[in-house]
Design a protein around this motif. Structure first.
Motif, short mmCIF file in Angstrom:
data_model
loop_
_atom_site.label_atom_id
_atom_site.label_comp_id
_atom_site.label_asym_id
_atom_site.label_seq_id
_atom_site.Cartn_x
_atom_site.Cartn_y
_atom_site.Cartn_z
N VAL A 100 1.04 -15.51 14.04
CA VAL A 100 1.09 -16.88 13.65
C VAL A 100 1.19 -18.03 14.50
O VAL A 100 0.48 -19.10 14.32
N CYS A 124 7.05 -22.33 7.13
CA CYS A 124 7.49 -21.66 8.27
C CYS A 124 8.02 -20.11 7.82
O CYS A 124 8.90 -20.11 6.96
N VAL A 125 7.55 -19.26 8.77
CA VAL A 125 8.06 -17.91 8.53
C VAL A 125 9.11 -17.57 9.45
O VAL A 125 9.40 -16.24 10.02
N LEU A 126 9.57 -18.43 10.28
CA LEU A 126 10.30 -17.99 11.51
C LEU A 126 9.97 -16.94 12.25
O LEU A 126 10.66 -16.19 12.58
N CYS A 127 8.88 -17.18 12.71
CA CYS A 127 7.90 -16.03 13.67
C CYS A 127 8.60 -15.93 14.94
O CYS A 127 9.24 -17.03 15.46
N ASP A 173 6.83 -16.30 17.67
CA ASP A 173 5.91 -17.24 18.57
C ASP A 173 5.87 -18.64 18.26
O ASP A 173 4.78 -19.18 17.61
N CYS A 174 6.95 -19.50 18.49
CA CYS A 174 7.02 -20.86 18.28
C CYS A 174 7.04 -21.56 19.59
O CYS A 174 6.18 -22.60 19.78
N CYS A 219 1.33 -23.53 16.27
CA CYS A 219 1.54 -22.88 15.03
C CYS A 219 0.43 -22.85 14.04
O CYS A 219 -0.02 -23.91 13.73
N ALA A 256 3.07 -25.24 10.03
CA ALA A 256 4.66 -25.39 9.75
C ALA A 256 5.34 -25.83 10.80
O ALA A 256 6.53 -26.26 10.68
N LYS A 257 4.96 -25.96 11.98
CA LYS A 257 5.80 -26.69 13.00
C LYS A 257 5.47 -28.26 12.94
O LYS A 257 4.17 -28.78 12.94
N HIS A 300 12.94 -14.89 16.03
CA HIS A 300 12.79 -16.46 16.25
C HIS A 300 14.31 -16.84 16.91
O HIS A 300 15.22 -17.01 16.15
S1 SF4 Z 1 7.04 -23.26 12.95
FE1 SF4 Z 1 7.33 -21.97 14.62
S2 SF4 Z 1 8.42 -20.14 13.61
FE2 SF4 Z 1 7.66 -21.43 11.87
S3 SF4 Z 1 5.77 -20.35 11.42
FE3 SF4 Z 1 5.12 -21.92 12.92
S4 SF4 Z 1 5.22 -20.92 14.98
FE4 SF4 Z 1 6.54 -19.60 13.48
#
Ligand code: SF4
Ligand SMILES: Cc1cc2nc3c(=O)[nH]c(=O)nc-3n(C[C@H](O)[C@H](O)[C@H](O)COP(=O)(O)OP(=O)(O)OC[C@H]3O[C@@H](n4cnc5c(N)ncnc54)[C@H](O)[C@@H]3O)c2cc1C
Length: 508
Positions: free
Chosen positions: A58, A185-188, A190-191, A196, A200-201, A314
């Motif tokens: 993601v 946001c899936v709280l992955c 890789d942020c 993103c 979602a960021k 995350h």
């Molecule tokens: S905002 Fe960050 S944690 Fe959420 S989906 Fe995007 S990269 Fe992943």
């Protein structure tokens, strides 16, 4: 837009504001101006960052998408396309003159109260999730955070619990990511330092530029470099900009021009805009342009949390602010400790060190510690004519920096986590200054309303105007300053008495 967008933009529609750069400053300003009913021409030298999809990823790492770290980040959204979205308000003391080990962090021309409504508006725009709990340095706020803090991953939750039981106050990192119910946001894992790919960021493109364009009042000119800011013959009034696009140069007129090109580009652009009235660069009568560079001295500490490799998670969710204003036996402000996101930064280590760094990083939580580094009349950019020849780094507070490192190591040890923390020179992050704000034209470039001293209609709104860096991440303050300027230019009520016009959406 037509195939030759420059030709249709040469006219000066009454009241148009030209904003140069679509990063945190320029993007937030464009949004606020449009929200206030103003027409905006937003000029960005880069284009949209759209990395090709990678299965199972993601977020995509900065080094894979952008390449070379020293190459300037030029996309719609600026540096925020890769940022960690840690969106902090400066602390109240950051607006005052504060003595440090090696000098004084200067006072701002106004106090925290002036910016408070704009912090609130910026938190709403960037969908900040946070809580004041556990943060003794958190400044007063008129209303709660728009959204509750993001949840800790199990490996972080365990550490937070043991730290708190060991008596170390722990706070949530305020984050601009869309974790609302139904948010993308899936709280992955890789942020931080990643782009993103599911939008979602809450970077400046997604949170500010995109909604600004949706108002229909903002035109975005991509792949267009502003070469000069233009003034009238007296040098006292901005008249427009000279741009280059596809090899063609053109003058675009406007009686309000805002430079939001970031560091070092804003100061360099003003320098390159020199004319007969401003031979050393526009806004540089006193020689302050390019000076007063400040930032954060940053180090890394790795508390070992697992005998096996830490699973993808995350992790960027907690910070320790207990020693922001000082620490036992040390009268000076110390700084913050912040857990970072997971990132394969060992790829940038030397071939020899890479395996060792990788083992340490994959068995620990990566944490940063940040201490304020100070501006002076000597720190800043070194110009050679209108080129950038180098920089003189901010004044570091190294005893304080090493003290903060020890405090981090001791806190983690108290909670049962041995740490690895090499004693090495700090990295410099979160640059601010070089077109700093102040009441005295002899030592500053812009006034408290961000207008270049003595040049009507010319403003700067980005990290360059900030007189000091505090010790928390600077992004939210850049956005709040830009939104305040957006109200000033729209003739809205003064910053101190104006209620924010964005209403926070309901928390999940
Ligand atoms: S905002 Fe960050 S944690 Fe959420 S989906 Fe995007 S990269 Fe992943
Ligand atoms: C990996 C990484 C992680 C970070 N994490 C955080 C974090 O968690 N929290 C935080 O607060 N901060 C963080 N930061 C810092 C933060 O992103 C920057 O401080 C902030 O984006 C600076 O905003 P700005 O508006 O000053 O400039 P920028 O974001 O640099 O934007 C300037 C824009 O102007 C454009 N431009 C420049 N010159 C011209 C020209 N002549 N003509 C037209 N366009 C021009 C550029 O292309 C760019 O898009 C991080 C930065 C990085 C790189």
């Amino acid at each position: 837009m037509s195939p030759d967008p420059l030709s249709e933009l040469r006219d000066d529609p009454a009241g148009r504001v030209i904003v140069i750069g679509s990063g945190m400053g320029g993007g937030s300003l464009a949004w606020r101006l449009a929200h206030n009913g103003r027409e905006v021409l937003l000029i960005e030298q880069g284009g949209y960052l759209k990395p090709p999809p990678r299965p199972g990823k993601v977020g995509q790492f900065i080094a894979d998408v952008h390449g070379d770290r020293v190459k300037p980040i030029q996309y719609v959204g600026g540096q925020t396309k890769f940022y960690g979205a840690a969106l902090y308000r400066y602390r109240e003391s950051d607006f005052r003159a504060v003595e440090h080990e090696n000098g004084v962090s200067p006072a701002w021309p106004f106090g925290y109260d002036t910016l408070e409504p704009y912090y609130e508006a910026a938190e709403a725009l960037y969908k900040v999730h946070g809580s004041p709990a556990g943060d003794p340095s958190e400044p007063p706020r008129a209303h709660a955070y728009p959204f509750p803090p993001i949840e800790h991953a199990p490996v972080v939750e365990r550490m937070v619990g043991t730290l708190e039981r060991a008596g170390v106050p722990v706070a949530a990192i305020p984050r601009g990511i869309d974790r609302r119910v139904g948010g993308a946001c899936v709280l992955c894992a890789d942020c931080d330092a990643h782009v993103c790919t599911v939008d979602a960021k809450m970077d400046a493109e997604i949170a500010a530029v995109r909604p600004a364009l949706a108002t229909g009042r903002v035109k975005l000119l991509l792949h267009t470099e502003v070469l000069k800011v233009l003034t009238d013959d007296s040098g006292r009034r901005a008249t427009g900009v000279l741009v280059r696009r596809d090899g063609e140069e053109a003058v675009l007129h406007a009686d309000t021009v805002v430079v939001s090109a970031g560091l070092p580009a804003s100061a360099l652009l003003l320098r390159r805009s020199a004319n007969t009235q401003h031979p050393e660069g526009v806004g540089n009568h006193s020689g302050a342009l390019g000076k007063y560079l400040a930032g954060h001295s940053t180090g890394m500490v790795f508390p070992l949390v697992s005998v096996g490799q830490v699973k993808p998670a995350h992790t960027k969710s907690f910070a320790i602010h207990a020693w922001y204003e000082g620490s036992p036996g040390w009268a000076y402000p110390t700084g913050v400790i912040q857990v970072a996101g997971q990132m394969p930064f060992w790829e940038e280590a030397s071939r020899l060190m890479r395996p060792v760094v990788k083992v340490v990083a994959t068995h620990s939580l990566t944490c940063f510690y940040m201490t304020e580094a100070l501006p002076t009349a000597e720190t800043g950019l070194v110009f050679d004519g209108d080129k950038l020849a180098g920089r003189v780094e901010p004044v570091q507070n190294l005893k304080t920096f090493h003290r903060l490192r020890q405090l981090a190591v001791k806190s983690f040890a108290k909670a049962g986590y041995p740490s690895i923390a090499r004693r090495r020179p700090p990295y410099m992050w979160h640059d601010v200054g070089t077109a700093r704000m102040g009441d005295d034209p002899a030592t500053s470039v812009v006034d408290a309303n961000l207008q270049v001293h003595g040049v009507e209609g010319l403003y700067v709104a980005d990290a360059s105007v900030m007189p000091s860096a505090g010790a928390v991440n600077t992004g939210l303050t850049i956005a709040a300053l830009a939104m305040r300027l957006g109200d000033h230019l729209a003739g809205a009520a003064s910053a101190t008495d104006k209620a924010p016009t964005i209403v926070s959406e309901q928390a999940a």
